[in-house]
Design an enzyme around this catalytic site. Structure first.
Site, PDB file in Angstrom:
ATOM      1  N   ALA A  10      -1.982   8.056 -15.659  1.00 15.53           N
ATOM      2  CA  ALA A  10      -1.731   6.774 -14.997  1.00 15.53           C
ATOM      3  C   ALA A  10      -1.357   6.914 -13.531  1.00 15.53           C
ATOM      4  O   ALA A  10      -0.914   5.947 -12.909  1.00 15.53           O
ATOM      5  CB  ALA A  10      -0.641   6.006 -15.734  1.00 15.53           C
ATOM      6  N   GLY A  53      -6.639   5.754 -10.450  1.00 18.88           N
ATOM      7  CA  GLY A  53      -7.824   5.252 -11.127  1.00 18.88           C
ATOM      8  C   GLY A  53      -7.566   4.262 -12.232  1.00 18.88           C
ATOM      9  O   GLY A  53      -6.733   3.350 -12.119  1.00 18.88           O
ATOM     10  N   TYR A  84     -18.965  18.130 -20.541  1.00 16.36           N
ATOM     11  CA  TYR A  84     -18.342  16.811 -20.443  1.00 16.36           C
ATOM     12  C   TYR A  84     -18.848  15.901 -21.567  1.00 16.36           C
ATOM     13  O   TYR A  84     -18.061  15.203 -22.218  1.00 16.36           O
ATOM     14  CB  TYR A  84     -18.640  16.183 -19.084  1.00 16.36           C
ATOM     15  CG  TYR A  84     -18.032  14.816 -18.893  1.00 16.36           C
ATOM     16  CD1 TYR A  84     -16.658  14.659 -18.776  1.00 16.36           C
ATOM     17  CD2 TYR A  84     -18.828  13.675 -18.828  1.00 16.36           C
ATOM     18  CE1 TYR A  84     -16.090  13.403 -18.603  1.00 16.36           C
ATOM     19  CE2 TYR A  84     -18.274  12.422 -18.651  1.00 16.36           C
ATOM     20  CZ  TYR A  84     -16.909  12.286 -18.540  1.00 16.36           C
ATOM     21  OH  TYR A  84     -16.347  11.034 -18.370  1.00 16.36           O
TER      22      TYR A  84
END
Length: 293
Positions: free
Chosen positions: A22, A25, A163
């Protein structure tokens, strides 16, 4: 749902949310919106220094707790420090980074994006009262779960392939947790979300100049959307009374890249229950964390 925005977040007074990643973004946008709706928010971040300005901006409803998802000892220490919470948002992630290892020796993207959040969720589950929201990506479509070499110890490393595997694992974990909740009559919910193409720091820190340039072009020609907009699917999944256990939420625009939150489709492989169970079992072995559900 097509016009849903942060103005539609129900009053969250008295509720506590943990949001990983947090400090910038999507995670920072989600934390701001939740606090504005009355929630208490724990900013769970690797760098306390980077997260502190966001917490100070939000005010008294936010606090920072150190959490390094690439280090299971940090995950355990964080879980020990946290009290009861209503919603866990597994938001943090790394994308298309060069080959590297977590503290525990896992391939960095699989270890951080999936195994770190898997362990965190399992350790916090007895304290969670309502929902777990896990962020995946449209890139789950490119993923394959390579059980013979999950951590790239033998096969050639390719950052986008790694990814994709991690994001498919995120989605399969969220769906499997939802099924396990339902199977035992647990009224808690597990939901998945993706931001589409959101313009965040993640896109521009892949350590690949060509990729960074292409991401920048996408931002300029408005293929993507701002982080505040990209955070809407996870906020909808975390707060809307209409969000449902086991569903995947993302933008409703072209290709799921931008727009207001809606139910998102996913590739059939993400719903493969045999693979999901095998991934769950292997994740428990790798992390040493078992789930009370």
């Amino acid at each position: 749902m097509s016009s849903w925005s942060t103005a539609d977040i129900p009053d969250q007074t008295g509720r506590t949310f943990v949001v990983t990643g947090a400090n910038s973004g999507l995670g920072a946008s989600a934390a701001r919106a939740l606090a504005a709706a009355g929630a208490d928010v724990v900013l769970a971040c690797r760098s306390v220094e980077k997260a502190r300005p966001i917490a100070e901006e939000i005010g008294a409803r936010a606090r920072v707790e150190q959490l390094d998802l690439a280090d299971l000892s940090s995950v355990r220490a964080f879980a020990d420090r946290i009290g009861s919470l209503d919603v866990l948002i597994n938001n943090a992630g790394i994308m298309a980074v060069p080959k590297s290892r977590t503290t525990d020796g896992f391939e960095a993207q699989f270890g951080t994006n999936h195994l770190g959040h898997f362990a965190l969720t399992g350790l916090l589950l007895p304290k969670i009262t309502a929902r777990v929201v896990t962020l995946s990506s449209v890139m789950h479509a490119t993923g394959v779960i390579h059980f013979d070499d999950l951590n790239y110890e033998r096969r050639r490393y390719e950052r986008w392939t790694a990814y994709g595997q991690s994001k498919l694992a995120n989605l399969m974990f969220a769906l499997e947790l939802a099924r396990r909740f339902a199977a035992v009559g647990d009224e808690r919910e597990s939901l998945a979300a993706h931001p589409g193409y959101a313009s965040t720091n993640l896109q521009f820190h892949t350590e690949n100049p060509l990729t960074n340039a292409l991401m920048k072009i996408g931002e300029v020609v408005k293929v993507g959307q701002p982080a505040d907009q990209g955070a809407l699917p996870e906020l909808y999944a975390a707060t809307s009374p209409d969000a449902e256990n086991g569903l995947f939420y993302g933008p409703d625009g072209f290709g799921g890249l931008r727009g207001a939150p809606t139910v998102s489709g996913y590739r059939p492989k993400a719903a493969d229950r045999a693979v999901a169970r095998a991934l769950w079992d292997e994740s428990e072995v790798l992390t040493g964390v078992t789930f009370p559900v």
